[in-house]
Design a protein around this motif. Structure first.
Motif, PDB file in Angstrom:
ATOM      1  N   UNK A  67       9.453   2.344  -6.127  1.00  0.00           N
ATOM      2  CA  UNK A  67       9.433   2.600  -7.568  1.00  0.00           C
ATOM      3  C   UNK A  67       8.015   2.976  -7.976  1.00  0.00           C
ATOM      4  N   UNK A  68       7.895   3.511  -9.182  1.00  0.00           N
ATOM      5  CA  UNK A  68       6.584   3.849  -9.726  1.00  0.00           C
ATOM      6  C   UNK A  68       6.210   2.829 -10.788  1.00  0.00           C
ATOM      7  N   UNK A  69       4.942   2.446 -10.817  1.00  0.00           N
ATOM      8  CA  UNK A  69       4.476   1.513 -11.834  1.00  0.00           C
ATOM      9  C   UNK A  69       4.552   2.163 -13.210  1.00  0.00           C
ATOM     10  N   UNK A  70       5.026   1.415 -14.188  1.00  0.00           N
ATOM     11  CA  UNK A  70       5.173   1.914 -15.555  1.00  0.00           C
ATOM     12  C   UNK A  70       3.789   2.083 -16.182  1.00  0.00           C
ATOM     13  N   UNK A  71       3.382   3.310 -16.539  1.00  0.00           N
ATOM     14  CA  UNK A  71       2.036   3.506 -17.100  1.00  0.00           C
ATOM     15  C   UNK A  71       1.843   2.859 -18.460  1.00  0.00           C
ATOM     16  N   UNK A 131       0.831  -1.204   0.000  1.00  0.00           N
ATOM     17  CA  UNK A 131       0.000   0.000   0.000  1.00  0.00           C
ATOM     18  C   UNK A 131       0.868   1.257   0.000  1.00  0.00           C
ATOM     19  N   UNK A 132       2.009   1.208   0.661  1.00  0.00           N
ATOM     20  CA  UNK A 132       2.906   2.364   0.722  1.00  0.00           C
ATOM     21  C   UNK A 132       3.548   2.639  -0.642  1.00  0.00           C
ATOM     22  N   UNK A 133       3.839   1.589  -1.401  1.00  0.00           N
ATOM     23  CA  UNK A 133       4.486   1.744  -2.699  1.00  0.00           C
ATOM     24  C   UNK A 133       3.521   2.307  -3.745  1.00  0.00           C
TER      25      UNK A 133
END
Length: 338
Positions: A120-124, A42-44
């Protein structure tokens, strides 16, 4: 965003601790494995989590107390808890399909036997993300095969020839999890079975064949909780991370009677330490009493009484009474004393 958590397995490798407590509810640094995992995910995520679906096993083992614990976990994250049951051990793909009413929209699937550290951020541009960890011996794991665009094009189990060093850790993101549901339904309807079970990988492979773009999300740390040895190592790792993060969980004040704590430790405030030295890397659950002991690198659960013991790399369950002075002892099934 939803989080789907299959956790119906009995955790046989973690016996005797999993004989009475479902493995995902066994505490690491005094907090159940599944609680830490869900909070870390949830934090990511950049989106708020509105539903957490838990797939449990037999109600006789995963009872009302387990359900209550999971409902409180979801509530604490501002999400709704949905409870499903997998009553037969028919595989990872079958477990996900037991939560069929919740399989729509963006979702993370996370198997509750591991802990992570990641940022990290999820790749859109991706339809799905498979979280991986770089490993030294990829032949011992399931790994991903990548193309020149860094897209996942194949899943390879324990490759004999080098494919990549990115091991699959059992956490997945789907931009639309209904796509996975569709393919897993095909797997089940057509009895596509591997290892005697319906596997999530067969659904993922069908998604890839249909043109869905899969990318990797690499985690910094991947910590197993599958057996006693690695659970103790993970207990130590988590406390080290908590120390770096300045976690308040390290600051509880148990009752000390001629005793010393060597940090980092996670010790419930209701614990009593008498004439003992505890730490580093020791977690002790609520209601336990430690007397005339030296304990390091160990995990002790709730309401246990430990006396006259020198313990290192020990894992002790709930409601245990152990006195190191005695030699005629009777302890439950699968106990290891080394």
């Amino acid at each position: 965003m939803k989080i789907i958590v299959p956790m119906a397995g009995r955790g046989s490798r973690l016996r005797p601790h999993s004989l009475t407590t479902p493995k995902p509810l066994i505490p690491i640094a005094n907090q159940p494995i599944v609680h830490r995992l869900v909070k870390d995910i949830a934090r990511i995520l950049s989106e708020p989590v509105d539903e957490i679906a838990f797939i449990l096993g037999d109600p006789a083992f995963f009872g009302d107390d387990v359900v209550k614990s999971l409902e409180e976990l979801a509530q604490g994250l501002g999400a709704k808890a949905s409870i499903y049951r997998q009553l037969e051990p028919l595989g990872t793909g079958h477990a996900i399909m037991c939560a069929e009413p919740s399989l729509s929209g963006p979702a993370v699937v996370a198997y509750a036997d591991t802990l992570i550290r990641a940022s990290f951020e999820l790749d859109p541009a991706a339809d799905a993300v498979i979280w991986t960890k770089q490993v030294e011996k990829p032949e011992a794991y399931g790994v991903v095969k990548l193309n020149e665009k860094e897209e996942i094009v194949e899943l390879v189990e324990k490759p004999q020839q080098f494919v990549s060093d990115q091991a699959v850790i059992g956490i997945y993101y789907f931009k639309e999890i209904a796509d996975l549901k569709k393919e897993l339904q095909f797997v089940i309807d057509n009895e596509i079975i591997n290892g005697g079970e319906y596997q999530i990988n067969d659904g993922i492979k069908r998604m890839m064949a249909s043109g869905n773009v899969f990318k990797t999300g690499t985690v910094d740390e991947w910590m197993d909780c599958g057996n006693k040895v690695v659970a103790i190592e993970t207990n130590q790792c988590i406390m080290s991370f908590m120390e770096k993060d300045g976690s308040e969980e390290l600051n509880s004040q148990p009752t000390l009677q001629d005793s010393k704590i060597i940090p980092p430790c996670v010790i419930d405030s209701s614990v009593v330490l008498k004439n003992s030295t505890v730490g580093p890397h020791v977690s002790i659950g609520a209601g336990s009493v430690i007397e005339n002991c030296t304990i390091s690198n160990s995990l002790i659960q709730k309401n246990s009484v430990i006396k006259n013991a020198t313990l290192e790399e020990a894992m002790i369950g709930n409601h245990v009474k152990y006195d190191g002075k005695f030699t005629r002892i009777s302890i439950g099934d699968y106990t290891i004393m080394e």
